[in-house]
Write an enzyme that holds these catalytic residues in place. Sequence first.
Site, short mmCIF file in Angstrom:
data_model
loop_
_atom_site.label_atom_id
_atom_site.label_comp_id
_atom_site.label_asym_id
_atom_site.label_seq_id
_atom_site.Cartn_x
_atom_site.Cartn_y
_atom_site.Cartn_z
N SER A 1 40.16 38.71 46.12
CA SER A 1 38.83 38.26 45.58
C SER A 1 37.97 38.53 46.69
CB SER A 1 38.98 37.02 44.92
OG SER A 1 37.60 36.79 44.87
N TYR B 1 39.38 27.40 46.02
CA TYR B 1 39.85 28.98 45.56
C TYR B 1 39.52 29.94 46.92
CZ TYR B 1 39.93 33.21 43.06
OH TYR B 1 40.09 34.49 42.46
#
Length: 263
Positions: A141, A154
């Site tokens: 990501s 995350y």
Amino acid sequence: MSFWSDKTVWITGASSGIGKATAIELAKKGASIILSSRRAEVLKEIKSSLPNPERHQTLPLDVSDSQKLTQLLSTKTELLSSVNVLINNAGISQRALTWDASLDSERHIMETNYFGAVVIAKSVLPYMMKANNGFIVILSSPAGKFGFPLRSSYAASKHALHGYFESLRAELKETNIGISFICPGRVQTNISKNALQGDGSASNSMDERLARGITPKQCAEVIRRAVEQRKPEVYLGREQVLIYLHRYAPWLFRWVVKRIKPN
Ligand SMILES: NC(=O)c1ccc[n+]([C@@H]2O[C@H](COP(=O)([O-])OP(=O)(O)OC[C@H]3O[C@@H](n4cnc5c(N)ncnc54)[C@H](OP(=O)(O)O)[C@@H]3O)[C@@H](O)[C@H]2O)c1
């Protein structure tokens, strides 16, 4: 014969979003798919909806419990030895301020996104090394490249994937085993609904900006091309501009992030 017709592809997180779309995309191109995630019934339905369902298999598992996962995979040697391409995609996001996030919720994100991907990769690596062939895709990501509000664990889990799998790639330099990081910006999936709040419960809310992101199908097509062309790292979506800002103009990146209303 197409690139994919002799390939067996193992996809984790295949019950939803990017993983499901990748299963559909690659099955259409002729690959045999092994579909994994926790929800066995959903995997079965997806398998039967794919072209040539008899060519595909399901392998239900929970990547967040390394011990049970290792145990399960030790009984699946035949299946694992058939894997040519691994799409390490299962993951969970976060929507919690750092000071609100319980350690349990942070650990769950790390166990799922990082240790889960490590255990899965190590289960196929010996076979790929024996065959001197294989390819591993890591779903990262932009948060694997910089930190972003509400996503401290995350972002940490995705950064950890880069450190680990870049090291592995360097160790594999004499082999024909490739590794690709895919860093999509926002993709229209359930990722924000499933994201953990501070108390570990799911947020159950669709981010406005996520709903305007690229489609899972577009992301799956990029993943397919990344494997075909053995690309080491791919950025996609509007948010990739932040990766370049963070790298080349960090002061401007910090200025921009202060002004983005996070969700
Ligand atoms: N959507 C985005 O904007 C975006 C952007 C960048 C990166 N990504 C990454 O893309 C990957 C896929 O996310 P998505 O957007 O497709 O989200 P999603 O729709 O929520 O899908 C997540 C998948 O991971 C599986 N999963 C979650 N926890 C698991 C566990 N403990 N064990 C096994 N499987 C588990 C889920 O299946 P079960 O519930 O059936 O277990 C589901 O198939 C993630 O790694 C995510 O970080 C997404």
